[in-house]
Design a protein around this motif. Structure first.
Motif, PDB file in Angstrom:
ATOM      1  N   PRO A  21       9.151-159.112  19.040  1.00 14.48           N
ATOM      2  CA  PRO A  21      10.485-159.313  19.644  1.00 14.48           C
ATOM      3  C   PRO A  21      10.949-160.772  19.323  1.00 14.48           C
ATOM      4  O   PRO A  21      10.098-161.795  19.128  1.00 14.48           O
ATOM      5  CB  PRO A  21       9.950-159.169  20.939  1.00 14.48           C
ATOM      6  CG  PRO A  21       8.489-159.569  21.077  1.00 14.48           C
ATOM      7  CD  PRO A  21       7.973-159.577  19.625  1.00 14.48           C
ATOM      8  N   THR A  22      12.052-161.420  20.210  1.00 13.58           N
ATOM      9  CA  THR A  22      12.107-162.348  20.665  1.00 13.58           C
ATOM     10  C   THR A  22      12.239-162.511  22.223  1.00 13.58           C
ATOM     11  O   THR A  22      12.483-161.455  22.747  1.00 13.58           O
ATOM     12  CB  THR A  22      13.313-163.340  19.917  1.00 13.58           C
ATOM     13  OG1 THR A  22      14.635-162.517  20.273  1.00 13.58           O
ATOM     14  CG2 THR A  22      13.148-163.188  18.612  1.00 13.58           C
ATOM     15  N   HIS A  23      11.916-163.530  22.719  1.00 12.15           N
ATOM     16  CA  HIS A  23      12.080-163.826  24.141  1.00 12.15           C
ATOM     17  C   HIS A  23      13.319-164.743  24.374  1.00 12.15           C
ATOM     18  O   HIS A  23      13.139-165.959  23.803  1.00 12.15           O
ATOM     19  CB  HIS A  23      10.618-164.483  24.895  1.00 12.15           C
ATOM     20  CG  HIS A  23       9.900-163.345  24.943  1.00 12.15           C
ATOM     21  ND1 HIS A  23       8.573-163.644  25.555  1.00 12.15           N
ATOM     22  CD2 HIS A  23       9.714-161.971  24.622  1.00 12.15           C
ATOM     23  CE1 HIS A  23       7.814-162.251  25.766  1.00 12.15           C
ATOM     24  NE2 HIS A  23       8.569-161.577  24.919  1.00 12.15           N
ATOM     25  N   GLU A  24      14.318-164.388  25.423  1.00 14.99           N
ATOM     26  CA  GLU A  24      15.235-165.254  25.570  1.00 14.99           C
ATOM     27  C   GLU A  24      15.352-165.694  26.925  1.00 14.99           C
ATOM     28  O   GLU A  24      15.484-164.817  27.778  1.00 14.99           O
ATOM     29  CB  GLU A  24      16.582-164.555  25.295  1.00 14.99           C
ATOM     30  CG  GLU A  24      16.590-163.904  23.782  1.00 14.99           C
ATOM     31  CD  GLU A  24      16.673-164.907  22.782  1.00 14.99           C
ATOM     32  OE1 GLU A  24      17.141-166.064  22.706  1.00 14.99           O
ATOM     33  OE2 GLU A  24      16.123-164.646  21.421  1.00 14.99           O
ATOM     34  N   PRO A  25      14.947-166.923  27.252  1.00 15.16           N
ATOM     35  CA  PRO A  25      14.866-167.450  28.516  1.00 15.16           C
ATOM     36  C   PRO A  25      16.055-167.156  29.643  1.00 15.16           C
ATOM     37  O   PRO A  25      17.261-167.242  29.052  1.00 15.16           O
ATOM     38  CB  PRO A  25      14.650-168.851  28.470  1.00 15.16           C
ATOM     39  CG  PRO A  25      14.117-169.108  27.106  1.00 15.16           C
ATOM     40  CD  PRO A  25      14.897-168.045  26.403  1.00 15.16           C
ATOM     41  N   ILE A  26      16.139-166.912  30.746  1.00 13.01           N
ATOM     42  CA  ILE A  26      16.968-166.668  31.831  1.00 13.01           C
ATOM     43  C   ILE A  26      17.260-167.985  32.586  1.00 13.01           C
ATOM     44  O   ILE A  26      17.985-168.520  32.868  1.00 13.01           O
ATOM     45  CB  ILE A  26      17.087-165.399  32.408  1.00 13.01           C
ATOM     46  CG1 ILE A  26      16.987-164.115  31.773  1.00 13.01           C
ATOM     47  CG2 ILE A  26      18.091-165.247  33.693  1.00 13.01           C
ATOM     48  CD1 ILE A  26      16.661-163.040  32.430  1.00 13.01           C
ATOM     49  N   ASP A  27      15.886-168.153  32.957  1.00 15.58           N
ATOM     50  CA  ASP A  27      15.607-169.597  33.837  1.00 15.58           C
ATOM     51  C   ASP A  27      13.948-169.902  33.373  1.00 15.58           C
ATOM     52  O   ASP A  27      13.591-169.406  32.623  1.00 15.58           O
ATOM     53  CB  ASP A  27      15.890-169.115  35.110  1.00 15.58           C
ATOM     54  CG  ASP A  27      15.040-168.359  35.937  1.00 15.58           C
ATOM     55  OD1 ASP A  27      13.826-167.960  35.319  1.00 15.58           O
ATOM     56  OD2 ASP A  27      15.366-167.847  37.136  1.00 15.58           O
ATOM     57  N   PRO A  28      13.526-170.921  34.137  1.00 15.42           N
ATOM     58  CA  PRO A  28      12.129-171.371  33.685  1.00 15.42           C
ATOM     59  C   PRO A  28      11.066-170.417  33.934  1.00 15.42           C
ATOM     60  O   PRO A  28      10.093-170.409  33.319  1.00 15.42           O
ATOM     61  CB  PRO A  28      11.906-172.635  34.613  1.00 15.42           C
ATOM     62  CG  PRO A  28      13.192-173.121  35.058  1.00 15.42           C
ATOM     63  CD  PRO A  28      14.252-171.851  35.023  1.00 15.42           C
TER      64      PRO A  28
END
Ligand code: CTP
Ligand code: CA
Length: 225
Positions: A21-28
């Motif tokens: 997968p990829t991980h897409e940050p929302i906040d830290p």
């Protein structure tokens, strides 16, 4: 013990594989993800290396060992994956197995806090680069570009349209709708259809390792034809 030359038909060839997968940050402390385990892509990378290819495996966040003989580049986001694929060129073939997030978030610098009003935060989504389509249209396009298509309905129609839209030579299509017992995403088995310019080839339900071996053999045949 050395293998005979014809057992290493991809010797001297470079293949890029994306997986996971990829991980897409929302906040830290938070991110958007998906259910990809990376298993099918890692198996394909290993099968290509076993045929003698130099393999660059661009891997999203997964908990899997690196297959023997494979060069692994770990990334987190779709934008990092796109950059790593570009940096790995040139290549003779690319197999894009990753479940790339379609969107990233305009991430907050600080942890998003709950509001006293109870109003949920609005996440501003922006589309990620399409790594497969970009590569297929690139002047540095590998001779063979293979994409995957995970669909939950109208699998062959969507996969055929996707092949044309993205400029891939082959699309490996699978049904991820689940409901037939074990689900494909995260599971051990896969039943796929290979969509090419010549039509559709449907393979039986197989362990992901067997799908990988068959696909690597097909790639070797195409590159050495
Ligand atoms: N892919 C990619 N980069 C993206 C999205 C997808 O390289 N930003 C690749 C995947 O690795 C896969 C193929 O494109 O090989 C198809 O991915 P898929 O999610 O099925 O296609 P999409 O064009 O994103 O369409 P959909 O709306 O069905 O998600
Ligand atoms: Ca997608």
């Amino acid at each position: 013990k050395r293998l005979p030359a014809d057992a290493r038909p991809l010797a001297g060839r470079h293949v890029i594989v994306t997986a996971g997968p990829t991980h897409e940050p929302i906040d830290p402390v938070r991110y958007i993800a998906n259910r990809s385990s990376g298993r099918q892509g890692f198996a394909i990378a290993g099968a290509l290396a076993a045929l003698g290819a130099r393999v660059t495996l661009v891997a999203g966040p997964v908990v899997l060992p690196t297959p023997a003989g494979v060069d692994r580049v770990d990334v987190e986001t779709a934008r990092e994956m796109a950059a790593a694929v570009d940096a790995a060129l040139p290549a003779d073939a690319a197999v894009m197995v990753a479940a790339v997030a379609d969107w990233h978030v305009a991430a907050a610098d600080q942890k998003i806090k709950k509001q006293p009003s109870g109003a949920p935060p609005a996440l501003a989504l922006a589309e990620n680069p399409d790594i497969l389509a970009t590569l297929a249209a690139s002047p540095r396009r590998p001779a063979l570009v293979v994409g995957f298509a995970a669909e939950t309905e109208q699998v062959l129609a969507h996969a055929t349209a996707k092949r044309a839209r993205k400029g891939a030579d082959w699309i490996v299509a699978n049904d991820v709708s689940g409901g037939k017992g074990e689900s494909v995403m995260g599971g051990a088995r896969n039943s796929v259809h290979i969509v090419t310019a010549d039509g559709v080839e449907s393979w039986p339900d197989l362990p992901k390792e067997a799908v990988a071996t068959r696909l690597a053999d097909r790639i070797a045949a195409a590159l050495t034809a």
